[in-house]
Design a protein around this motif. Structure first.
Motif, PDB file in Angstrom:
ATOM      1  N   VAL A 127       0.840  -1.200   0.000  1.00  0.00           N
ATOM      2  CA  VAL A 127       0.000   0.000   0.000  1.00  0.00           C
ATOM      3  C   VAL A 127       0.872   1.246   0.000  1.00  0.00           C
ATOM      4  O   VAL A 127       0.644   2.182  -0.777  1.00  0.00           O
ATOM      5  N   LEU A 147       2.469   1.767  -3.461  1.00  0.00           N
ATOM      6  CA  LEU A 147       1.523   2.253  -4.467  1.00  0.00           C
ATOM      7  C   LEU A 147       1.118   3.700  -4.196  1.00  0.00           C
ATOM      8  O   LEU A 147       0.975   4.494  -5.123  1.00  0.00           O
ATOM      9  N   PHE A 148       0.943   4.050  -2.930  1.00  0.00           N
ATOM     10  CA  PHE A 148       0.624   5.442  -2.597  1.00  0.00           C
ATOM     11  C   PHE A 148       1.757   6.352  -3.055  1.00  0.00           C
ATOM     12  O   PHE A 148       1.533   7.420  -3.611  1.00  0.00           O
ATOM     13  N   ILE A 175       1.575   6.733  -6.789  1.00  0.00           N
ATOM     14  CA  ILE A 175       0.477   7.603  -7.207  1.00  0.00           C
ATOM     15  C   ILE A 175       0.836   9.060  -6.948  1.00  0.00           C
ATOM     16  O   ILE A 175       0.628   9.931  -7.793  1.00  0.00           O
ATOM     17  N   ASP A 176       1.433   9.326  -5.779  1.00  0.00           N
ATOM     18  CA  ASP A 176       1.780  10.711  -5.460  1.00  0.00           C
ATOM     19  C   ASP A 176       2.911  11.232  -6.325  1.00  0.00           C
ATOM     20  O   ASP A 176       3.116  12.437  -6.432  1.00  0.00           O
ATOM     21  N   HIS A 177       3.674  10.331  -6.926  1.00  0.00           N
ATOM     22  CA  HIS A 177       4.757  10.786  -7.799  1.00  0.00           C
ATOM     23  C   HIS A 177       4.381  10.675  -9.268  1.00  0.00           C
ATOM     24  O   HIS A 177       5.228  10.420 -10.121  1.00  0.00           O
ATOM     25  N   ALA A 178       3.088  10.847  -9.545  1.00  0.00           N
ATOM     26  CA  ALA A 178       2.587  11.010 -10.910  1.00  0.00           C
ATOM     27  C   ALA A 178       2.817   9.798 -11.801  1.00  0.00           C
ATOM     28  O   ALA A 178       2.853   9.911 -13.016  1.00  0.00           O
ATOM     29  N   PHE A 230       0.790   7.388 -12.267  1.00  0.00           N
ATOM     30  CA  PHE A 230      -0.463   6.923 -12.878  1.00  0.00           C
ATOM     31  C   PHE A 230      -1.229   8.053 -13.563  1.00  0.00           C
ATOM     32  O   PHE A 230      -2.350   7.862 -13.968  1.00  0.00           O
ATOM     33  N   ASP A 231      -0.602   9.224 -13.655  1.00  0.00           N
ATOM     34  CA  ASP A 231      -1.317  10.351 -14.228  1.00  0.00           C
ATOM     35  C   ASP A 231      -1.434  10.239 -15.746  1.00  0.00           C
ATOM     36  O   ASP A 231      -2.400  10.668 -16.346  1.00  0.00           O
ATOM     37  N   ASP A 232      -0.424   9.696 -16.377  1.00  0.00           N
ATOM     38  CA  ASP A 232      -0.448   9.564 -17.833  1.00  0.00           C
ATOM     39  C   ASP A 232       0.013   8.165 -18.187  1.00  0.00           C
ATOM     40  O   ASP A 232       1.169   7.809 -17.959  1.00  0.00           O
ATOM     41  N   LEU A 233      -0.891   7.381 -18.732  1.00  0.00           N
ATOM     42  CA  LEU A 233      -0.549   5.987 -19.008  1.00  0.00           C
ATOM     43  C   LEU A 233      -0.226   5.746 -20.480  1.00  0.00           C
ATOM     44  O   LEU A 233       0.108   4.640 -20.862  1.00  0.00           O
ATOM     45  N   ASP A 234      -0.346   6.785 -21.303  1.00  0.00           N
ATOM     46  CA  ASP A 234      -0.183   6.573 -22.748  1.00  0.00           C
ATOM     47  C   ASP A 234       1.198   6.952 -23.268  1.00  0.00           C
ATOM     48  O   ASP A 234       1.813   6.209 -24.019  1.00  0.00           O
ATOM     49  N   THR A 235       1.658   8.137 -22.883  1.00  0.00           N
ATOM     50  CA  THR A 235       2.881   8.660 -23.486  1.00  0.00           C
ATOM     51  C   THR A 235       4.123   7.841 -23.150  1.00  0.00           C
ATOM     52  O   THR A 235       4.904   7.538 -24.053  1.00  0.00           O
ATOM     53  N   LEU A 284       5.646   4.859 -25.247  1.00  0.00           N
ATOM     54  CA  LEU A 284       6.387   5.021 -26.498  1.00  0.00           C
ATOM     55  C   LEU A 284       7.870   5.274 -26.283  1.00  0.00           C
ATOM     56  O   LEU A 284       8.670   5.107 -27.190  1.00  0.00           O
TER      57      LEU A 284
END
Lengths: 807, 51
Positions: free
Chosen positions: B19, B22-23, B26-29, B31-36, B39
């Motif tokens: 936990v 994962l926290f 999440i706090d270190h960004a 999971f904010d952008d999963l697409d870029t 590549l």
């Protein structure tokens, strides 16, 4: 016909341009694309063409960038930090890139910006279309960065709603954390529960049993206290507002199961449900998270509309016009706005009259007529123009800024399908609560020891979640699937209408055909052909109509004169003054020519100056797209403002029997109203300024995006990349969505009707009830995920293939 | 069965560690952008492209 290497649009006949990228030479459609491609290759970024999944946007040439360097604009958007030493100063800006289409675009922008001198850090987020740029303001200029982004073919805008962005980010992170706590907690609780189940079959000593029960309590507590917090908060809010929805039974059930298990643990009772309650919370949070993601994505669309406010404005001063940042405008300034552009600030109209589309602001998409002295609202689109206006309010005082503040609420606004489902859920919840109380009372009278189990089972097994999830899951899934296939749904109700539409009305020019004007086809009656073409292009300056674009393309190599006092007359033409002479350009009747039926005529007060032959090419995908629609039982109809023989010709080639030519916007509106009056559901497909009110009158408006910005604002569905062949697959998805919603509602109704009586009779133990509840929600979610499960037709080369299989 | 007295606290510690990790992510960004970022490995890393 080959496609442009850079933007993917077909290359017009007669254009022979090439760009050298790597060792190969590629054909491109225009000088802009050639420059963009060569420049990208020159930066060593040719990998972009290998990585991208969507063609690039055509580069815009004529945006003003120097305004970005003005202190007033920078103060609004650039945040400075870092040391005071010359080499250590850092400025940070976050901006939105409008046509960022895929991750390769993000990569390209990132690399290109990083190559600028003085840029310290670049972060590009493809999903949110945001670019974060940190640069040294003493070395790099913001205008260079913006010009660079524009040269790549993208449009950059400053981020107005930075606070909203942070809000969304926090919301996303918060939901994810709760989901993780609930997920991991559930895993552990279930493991301990397995030990307990094994114990209840094979025998277990009381001390070990209690040890595992307390362990279950230990892991379930954070799940309930932290993970389920949104449900408790929600139910509290609902309770205060005297409303009931899904949160209340969920919160009541979670609290009841948790407290009951704790009581049983302390008292050493028969059964505990720490695993059930954790699983319950986890599934609900998972469903919520999916919904949240979809809502944020939809919110990005709303944002894109709210950001229609341009970053710069043309201010009229003593010495002519200058381009300034919108935030430099002060009340009392006089500014000029072109037709098809959006108004940069609230103000009053100084020119004689114009029509504006305020759909963004008021939701009312009928164009409003404004005369001198009337108020114009920032962000509304100007239909005729250019006009001049006096600025009244700027920045945070504008009506648009107020709307941006409301975007948070707008993003949660639901289409009527979802509102309907919500109401049904509410009724259902009330019934469940009443039934639970009745069950408890009845069992208290008959057999008090079973009352609690039975009441709990009713509460848990009756699944309002399945009801509540039935519509939103299908809707969000359909929207997400379509977005991936290049169809943007602006309005949730539009999808339902698209699925049910039985008449499809097309505009011709720009929708079924692309117009083109060849310099060789100019018949000059008086004077020089090039000069006539130049005047025509000048008159069409600033307009987004397909014909205007054709004129500008034809005159791309000419030096254009400047036109003033421009006035657009919808469905007829344009009028304006060039070099002191008043010209009219448009249909023969409008320009005042007797003959030349199927030509566009340029005339001055003395008569015809020149006439232009408009050559039209049927879109490659038009025939297939229309055939597919017809095969699905949709009646086809063309309504066009163009000459009879030309419309008739297009209709014949596409096999359409119903067509109307020489229609004014009013005629088009009448046609749509007449069809709707007969009880038919009308889909209108269009593009261009003349279409906006007509699009708004139809049940569902479909616009080919990439065309006029206006049509985008007035339509519920956008076909990105100007592709008609995406219409039929979109309809299939919409139909599938309707089917799924019906199945989901039927399923949850049947499930509840069959299990609730059993639970009330005490035949279902609470643990089985929890499994049944989770399973029924899962069925609904999985069923929704089937939408768009069959592979999408290949985007680039599906035109040549037979109609997609089976779907 | 005494082994569970060791293993179960261990599982709780691992749970807490998971936990926490994962926290932190999440706090270190993360999971904010999963697409870029997907590549990034596909591209050649050229620090100083030709002008």
């Amino acid at each position: 016909m080959t496609a442009c290497f850079h933007c993917g649009e077909p290359i017009p006949a007669g254009v022979d341009l090439a760009a050298r990228v790597g060792d190969a030479s590629h054909a491109v459609c225009c000088h802009g694309c050639a420059a963009a491609a060569q420049w990208i290759a020159g930066l060593g970024l040719a990998d972009y063409y290998r990585l991208r999944t969507e063609p690039a946007a055509r580069p815009d040439e004529d945006a003003a960038f120097d305004a970005w360097d003005r202190p007033a604009l920078q103060r609004m958007h650039v945040r400075e930090h870092g040391g005071s030493e010359p080499g250590e100063r850092r400025a940070e800006i976050v901006f939105v890139v409008d046509r960022l289409r895929c991750a390769a675009c993000a990569w390209l922008i990132e690399r290109a910006l990083a190559s600028l001198a003085g840029v310290a850090e670049v972060g590009v987020n493809a999903a949110a279309r945001r670019v974060r740029l940190v640069f040294d303001p003493t070395v790099a200029r913001l205008s260079d960065a913006m010009r660079l982004v524009a040269r790549l073919g993208y449009a950059a805008r400053p981020l107005e709603a930075a606070a909203l962005d942070a809000l969304r980010r926090d919301e996303n992170r918060d939901a994810l954390k709760r989901l993780i706590v609930a997920g991991l907690g559930t895993m552990q609780a279930m493991m301990y529960a397995v030990a307990l189940y094994a114990g209840s079959f094979d025998g277990i000593d009381v001390a070990t049993r209690d040890f595992f029960r307390w362990l279950g309590f230990l892991v379930a507590t954070p799940v309930v206290a932290y993970g389920a917090q949104p449900f408790f908060r929600g139910s509290l809010r609902e309770w205060r507002a005297r409303r009931l929805s899904m949160d209340t039974p969920v919160a009541v059930a979670v609290a009841l199961i948790y407290v009951a298990s704790l009581v049983e643990t302390i008292a050493g009772g028969r059964e505990i449900y720490f695993d059930s309650v954790s699983m319950f919370v986890f599934f609900l949070l998972a469903a919520r998270y999916v919904e949240l993601r979809a809502r944020h994505r939809a919110g990005d669309l709303v944002d894109a509309l709210a950001r229609l406010q341009p970053a710069t404005a043309e201010r009229i001063g003593d010495g002519g016009t200058e381009t300034v940042g919108v935030h430099e405008l002060v009340a009392g300034d006089r500014i000029r706005v072109a037709a098809g552009a959006s108004v940069p600030a609230d103000g009053t109209l100084a020119s004689a009259a114009c029509r504006v589309d305020e759909s963004l602001v008021s939701g009312e998409s009928t164009p409003r007529r404004r005369t001198t002295g009337d108020a114009l609202i920032a962000g509304s689109l100007l239909l005729d123009g250019p006009v001049e206006l006096i600025v009244r309010h700027v920045g945070a005082d504008t009506v648009l800024a107020g709307i941006v503040r409301l975007v948070t609420r707008a993003a949660t606004e639901k289409p009527h399908l979802a509102r309907d489902a919500d109401r049904r859920t509410r009724h259902f919840v009330v019934r469940v609560l009443v039934l639970t109380a009745a069950t408890a009372l009845a069992w208290l009278a008959l057999d008090p020891s079973r009352a609690f189990d039975a009441a709990l089972a009713v509460l848990v097994v009756s699944c309002p979640c399945a009801f509540a999830l039935a519509v939103p899951t299908a809707l969000t899934r359909a929207v997400a699937v379509l977005a991936r296939r290049g169809v943007l749904v602006v309005d949730g109700d539009a999808l339902e209408a698209l699925a049910r539409a039985d008449v499809c009305v097309f505009d011709k020019t720009g929708t079924l055909t692309t117009p083109r004007i060849e310099p060789a086809d100019v018949d000059a009656v008086r004077g020089d052909a090039d000069r006539a073409l130049g005047i025509a292009a000048a008159l069409e300056h600033g307009s987004t109509h397909p014909l205007a674009q054709a004129f500008r393309a034809a005159a791309a190599d000419l030096a254009l004169p400047v036109a003033s006092a421009l006035r657009h007359v919808g469905g007829a033409g344009v009028e304006g003054v060039v070099d002191g002479t008043r010209y009219r350009l448009g249909h023969a009747d409008f320009a005042g020519a007797a003959d030349a039926r199927d030509r566009l005529v340029l005339a001055d007060d003395a008569g015809v100056v020149a006439s232009f032959v408009v050559r039209e090419r049927l879109r490659d995908d038009a025939a297939d797209a229309l055939a597919a629609l017809a095969a699905d039982g949709v009646a086809l109809d063309i309504v066009s403002g163009d000459a009879t023989n030309r419309v008739g010709d297009v209709a014949r080639r596409l096999g359409i029997d119903n067509w109307t030519a020489q229609a004014t916007p009013r005629d088009k509106l009448e046609r749509i109203r007449a069809l709707r009056g007969k009880g038919r559901i009308v889909a209108m497909v269009g593009d261009g300024i003349n279409d906006a009110p007509v699009l708004a009158a139809a049940d569902v408006a479909v616009a080919l995006a990439g065309g006029a910005a206006l049509a985008q604002a007035a339509s519920g569905i956008l076909l990105a990349g100007d592709r008609l062949d995406r219409l039929m697959p979109a309809r299939r998805i919409a139909q599938q969505m309707r089917r799924t919603i019906r199945q989901n509602l039927t399923w949850s109704a049947c499930y509840n009707l069959s299990v609730v009586p059993l639970a009330a009779l005490g035949l279902i133990p609470p643990w089985l009830a929890a499994i049944g509840m989770s399973a029924s929600s899962l069925v609904v979610v999985l069923n929704a995920l089937r939408i768009g499960a069959e592979p999408a037709p290949r985007a680039a080369d599906d035109i040549a293939q037979p109609v997609e299989a089976a779907s | 069965m005494n082994i569970i007295l060791l293993l179960i606290p261990l599982s709780i510690v691992l749970l807490a560690a998971g936990v926490y990790a994962l926290f932190w992510a999440i706090d270190h960004a993360q999971f904010d952008d999963l697409d870029t970022p997907a590549l990034a490995p596909l591209t050649d890393d050229r620090r100083d492209p030709p002008p």
